[in-house]
Enzyme design. Structure first.
Site, PDB file in Angstrom:
ATOM      1  N   LYS A   1       0.839  -1.206   0.000  1.00  0.00           N
ATOM      2  CA  LYS A   1       0.000   0.000   0.000  1.00  0.00           C
ATOM      3  C   LYS A   1       0.864   1.242   0.000  1.00  0.00           C
ATOM      4  O   LYS A   1       2.027   1.238   0.445  1.00  0.00           O
ATOM      5  CB  LYS A   1      -0.951   0.028   1.206  1.00  0.00           C
ATOM      6  CG  LYS A   1      -0.270   0.050   2.593  1.00  0.00           C
ATOM      7  CD  LYS A   1       0.105   1.422   3.120  1.00  0.00           C
ATOM      8  CE  LYS A   1       0.864   1.333   4.436  1.00  0.00           C
ATOM      9  NZ  LYS A   1       1.556   2.545   4.840  1.00  0.00           N
TER      10      LYS A   1
ATOM     11  N   ASP B   1      -2.960  -1.683   9.526  1.00  0.00           N
ATOM     12  CA  ASP B   1      -3.055  -1.707   8.063  1.00  0.00           C
ATOM     13  C   ASP B   1      -3.623  -3.021   7.526  1.00  0.00           C
ATOM     14  O   ASP B   1      -3.892  -3.129   6.329  1.00  0.00           O
ATOM     15  CB  ASP B   1      -1.652  -1.548   7.431  1.00  0.00           C
ATOM     16  CG  ASP B   1      -1.043  -0.186   7.703  1.00  0.00           C
ATOM     17  OD1 ASP B   1      -1.801   0.776   7.915  1.00  0.00           O
ATOM     18  OD2 ASP B   1       0.203  -0.097   7.681  1.00  0.00           O
TER      19      ASP B   1
HETATM   20  O1  C5P Z   1      -0.892  -1.267  14.111  1.00  0.00           O
HETATM   21  P1  C5P Z   1       0.549  -1.554  13.797  1.00  0.00           P
HETATM   22  O2  C5P Z   1       1.081  -2.717  14.559  1.00  0.00           O
HETATM   23  O3  C5P Z   1       0.836  -1.635  12.332  1.00  0.00           O
HETATM   24  O4  C5P Z   1       1.332  -0.272  14.319  1.00  0.00           O
HETATM   25  C1  C5P Z   1       2.720  -0.297  14.509  1.00  0.00           C
HETATM   26  C2  C5P Z   1       3.096   0.834  15.445  1.00  0.00           C
HETATM   27  O5  C5P Z   1       2.885   2.094  14.786  1.00  0.00           O
HETATM   28  C3  C5P Z   1       2.287   0.919  16.714  1.00  0.00           C
HETATM   29  O6  C5P Z   1       2.837   0.133  17.722  1.00  0.00           O
HETATM   30  C4  C5P Z   1       2.393   2.410  17.051  1.00  0.00           C
HETATM   31  O7  C5P Z   1       3.631   2.714  17.656  1.00  0.00           O
HETATM   32  C5  C5P Z   1       2.409   3.070  15.691  1.00  0.00           C
HETATM   33  N1  C5P Z   1       1.065   3.502  15.268  1.00  0.00           N
HETATM   34  C6  C5P Z   1       0.498   4.623  15.868  1.00  0.00           C
HETATM   35  N2  C5P Z   1      -0.737   5.037  15.469  1.00  0.00           N
HETATM   36  C7  C5P Z   1      -1.396   4.389  14.488  1.00  0.00           C
HETATM   37  C8  C5P Z   1      -0.835   3.251  13.850  1.00  0.00           C
HETATM   38  C9  C5P Z   1       0.408   2.838  14.272  1.00  0.00           C
HETATM   39  O8  C5P Z   1       1.087   5.240  16.761  1.00  0.00           O
HETATM   40  N3  C5P Z   1      -2.605   4.826  14.123  1.00  0.00           N
END
Ligand code: C5P
Length: 309
Positions: free
Chosen positions: A18, A144
């Protein structure tokens, strides 16, 4: 005579990368995530994920971009499988990932593998998951992941996992510049907080101008609306990316941004010929490690191979 137990045929799922056409980062929420308003587009860089019944749980990663991906319980694809196991009584599987999506590059490669694994397990074990069950499992694995199942062009809110369709016309052509090393997504969000200091950050709302641009199907219109609130943080951690962005624009891109949390940079071009020209120029310039051309939107995670013999 006893017959051998039935072993289902392996299932291969192809899943795209993406790019965020707009990534607006709001305040940090009590759970540590940031409120987001984003518009995702699925693009034609793919991982192929093959899931097969096995004696034990495992994962292997291959392909030119495989370096640095864990082949253990930290792998998001294996975590996806173990999550499914907690909800359904399934037997172990081996997951083989062929990586075509840059690793730790801001293109959701790990999330893509998790999305592909959910879709593959659904087919392998005939789980008959409906869209909502798939999305619930997906959002538990990462912000994502639901989008990588959906594909196309979509708006994401919440922490990125709540999807709404976006009306987009046409096909867009991209050149992605791969960078040396990766960036940790949490580190980039932390840097974004640090740069903003105590600024009062409003709740993010999608911009009408991007939505109108997507309805025209004109890459010039879209290029003018590309934006990424994480870009300043990525550039702060990786100042070398500014040179890559400048080179892309100098060699004819209509627009250029850091992809997600980076360090991959994304350049929107007029058409596929312009994409070839830009890819050649960026490679020759020596400022990028490697380039990939892609187009979008494309479909989300989908089965490409299930042997029926
Ligand atoms: O959700 P995902 O595991 O992909 O997110 C990875 C990291 O990115 C999270 O642990 C967080 O630190 C950061 N993040 C965030 N806010 C979001 C998405 C991700 O702070 N909306």
């Amino acid at each position: 005579m006893t017959s051998a137990p039935l072993v289902p045929a392996p299932v291969t799922v192809r899943v795209p990368a993406k790019v965020n056409l707009e990534l607006l980062v709001g305040p940090r929420r009590p759970d540590g995530y940031h409120a987001l308003s984003t518009v995702f587009q699925a693009v034609s860089l793919y991982d192929d994920v093959t899931v097969a019944a096995a004696a034990d749980w495992g994962v292997t990663v291959s392909g030119p971009l495989a370096a640095g991906v864990p082949e253990n319980g930290d792998n998001l694809a294996l975590r996806a499988a173990r999550l499914v196991e907690t909800h359904f009584d399934i037997d172990p599987v081996h997951i083989a990932i062929r990586k075509g999506i840059p690793v730790a590059g801001g293109m959701a490669g790990g999330s893509a593998d998790a999305a592909a694994t959910l879709v593959a397990l659904d087919h392998l074990w005939d789980l008959d998951l409906d869209r909502e069950e798939l999305e619930d499992l997906a959002s538990e694995l990462g912000s994502d992941v639901p989008f990588l199942i959906a594909g196309g062009t979509a708006m994401g809110s919440g922490r990125g996992e709540l999807l709404a369709p976006v009306l987009a016309r046409g096909t867009y052509h991209w050149v992605f510049a791969l960078a040396e090393g990766g960036l940790s997504t949490p580190a980039v969000y932390a840097e974004c907080d640090r740069l903003r200091d105590d600024e009062d950050v409003p709740d993010p709302v999608p911009t009408a101008a991007l939505m109108s641009a997507l309805r025209t199907g004109d890459p010039h219109e879209l290029a003018a609306q590309l934006s990424n609130d994480l870009q300043a943080a990525s550039l702060s951690l990786r100042p070398d990316l500014a040179e890559v962005l400048a080179a892309g624009m100098e060699y004819g891109a209509l627009g250029g941004i850091v992809s997600g949390s980076g360090p991959t940079t994304a350049f929107l071009v007029e058409n596929s010929e312009a994409g070839i020209d830009l890819a050649v120029a960026l490679t020759a310039s020596g400022v990028v490690r490697d380039v990939r051309r892609a187009s979008g939107p494309v479909h989300g995670a989908h089965v490409i191979h299930q042997r029926t013999d």
